[in-house]
Structure formats: C-alpha cells, structure tokens
Design an enzyme around this catalytic site. Structure first.
Site, PDB file in Angstrom:
ATOM      1  N   THR A  32      -8.150   2.002  -3.872  1.00 45.11           N
ATOM      2  CA  THR A  32      -8.259   1.124  -2.858  1.00 45.11           C
ATOM      3  C   THR A  32      -7.973   1.779  -1.475  1.00 45.11           C
ATOM      4  O   THR A  32      -8.273   1.211  -0.532  1.00 45.11           O
ATOM      5  CB  THR A  32      -7.645  -0.164  -3.091  1.00 45.11           C
ATOM      6  OG1 THR A  32      -5.887   0.183  -3.214  1.00 45.11           O
ATOM      7  CG2 THR A  32      -8.181  -0.961  -4.327  1.00 45.11           C
ATOM      8  N   CYS A  33      -6.905   2.722  -1.369  1.00 47.88           N
ATOM      9  CA  CYS A  33      -6.548   3.113  -0.053  1.00 47.88           C
ATOM     10  C   CYS A  33      -7.440   3.891   0.413  1.00 47.88           C
ATOM     11  O   CYS A  33      -7.700   3.925   1.576  1.00 47.88           O
ATOM     12  CB  CYS A  33      -5.122   4.162  -0.460  1.00 47.88           C
ATOM     13  SG  CYS A  33      -3.927   3.437  -1.101  1.00 47.88           S
ATOM     14  N   PHE A  34      -8.582   4.508  -0.328  1.00 47.62           N
ATOM     15  CA  PHE A  34      -9.713   5.213   0.174  1.00 47.62           C
ATOM     16  C   PHE A  34     -10.997   4.136   0.278  1.00 47.62           C
ATOM     17  O   PHE A  34     -12.210   5.038   0.483  1.00 47.62           O
ATOM     18  CB  PHE A  34      -9.830   6.628  -0.538  1.00 47.62           C
ATOM     19  CG  PHE A  34      -8.583   7.296  -0.452  1.00 47.62           C
ATOM     20  CD1 PHE A  34      -8.133   7.979   0.932  1.00 47.62           C
ATOM     21  CD2 PHE A  34      -7.726   7.415  -1.487  1.00 47.62           C
ATOM     22  CE1 PHE A  34      -7.091   8.657   0.767  1.00 47.62           C
ATOM     23  CE2 PHE A  34      -6.605   8.217  -1.445  1.00 47.62           C
ATOM     24  CZ  PHE A  34      -6.299   8.751  -0.301  1.00 47.62           C
TER      25      PHE A  34
END
Length: 186
Positions: free
Chosen positions: A153-155
């Site tokens: 989710t960070c990317f």
C-alpha cells in the site's frame, strides 16, 4: 474513568499531533474549510470508483502491460464481477484508502501499479535484491495458481500472479480483498 481515558491520558499525544498538524497546515488555512471538507481533502470523495480512470493511470511491471490477458481479466473482473463495495475494498487493499482521490486517479501518488509476481524457488521470500529484481523483470511463474494477490500500500502496488484462468483470478482476488489484508499475505 472514560474522561480520564479519552482526555487526560491522551493529552500529550493530542497536543503533539495538533502542533505537528499546524506546522504543516496553518490554522488560518484550515479555518477556511468545514470538518467535512477537510475529511474529503484528506480521505478522498465518496463517489463511484471509475475503473476506466484507474486503468488509464496504471503503470505495469514484470512483463505485464495493459493488453496482457491477466491484466485484461483483472479490469473485466473489477468492472463486471465486483460490486461497488468490493471495488472499494479492492481500492483499500491496494492503496489503504477505500475512496478514490478527490481529483481522480491521475493525482494518486505514487501512481497505481501492477507487477507480475513469481516464485523462482520454493524458498524465495522476496526479501532480497535479486528476488525483487526477478519479480520486476520476469513473467515466468511457478505455482501461481496457489498464490494470492498481495499489495504494497505504501507504493499503491498490486502484486498479481500470472494466473492461467480468469475464474482463478476472480476467486483469489475476491478472497484476498475480503480478508482486509495486503502486505500481510506476502
């Protein structure tokens, strides 16, 4: 007791959060918006998820491209087989937010990406540089039918196995999204 837990006990953390928040956004600017408008700016809008807009602004890695059969199955599944609630769950699975960006997916940062994943060896856990590079540059897979899609989710990254059947993709994607987990499934 509830007053102590909700106010006294959290006072230092709340003060620190508010100070940090106001160091980024001044009180004068914040006062221009209602609480509902601030929530919309931060969390996105409660609108129908535009799958075509998401597709238009997607990047592909690991051998996938917009016309790849697995990618086509994915878009068709999201558009035709998933309910609006399941599409919101999919978006939360890959971005950690169930709402689209306020101005559309062109403004999602980083852009949504789909990467083909593989298992080159049984013990490949994806935590070494060679493993990551294999995942980005290789489309051959081993045991993909047993793997679930995962997300970083960070990317805003969907790690999608190269499934052999659309029905398998639909089943695995629906299961992964309904578990409310992303990175944990890796």
């Amino acid at each position: 007791m509830s007053h102590f837990c909700m106010h006294t006990q959290l006072k230092q953390q709340t003060v620190a959060f508010v100070q940090g928040f106001h160091s980024l956004i001044s009180k004068a600017w914040l006062s221009l918006f209602s609480p509902h408008e601030v929530q919309r700016l931060i969390s996105g809008d409660q609108v129908v998820i535009d799958i075509d807009d998401l597709r238009k602004h997607t990047q592909y890695f690991g051998g996938y491209h917009d016309k790849h059969r697995v990618v086509s199955w994915l878009w068709d599944t999201l558009r035709s087989d998933f309910t609006e609630q399941e599409r919101a769950s999919f978006l939360k699975f890959v971005t950690s937010c169930s709402k689209p960006p306020l101005l559309g997916f062109a403004h999602l940062e980083p852009p949504f990406s789909i990467r083909c994943v593989q298992l080159a060896e049984e013990e490949d856990r994806g935590d070494s540089l060679p493993s990551v590079l294999r995942g980005f540059f290789s489309t051959r897979k081993q045991g993909a039918k047993d793997r679930l899609p995962t997300a970083s989710t960070c990317f805003n990254l969907l790690k999608l196995p190269n499934y052999g059947k659309k029905s398998v993709l639909r089943e695995k994607l629906r299961y992964a999204v309904s578990c409310n987990a992303g990175f944990e499934l890796s």
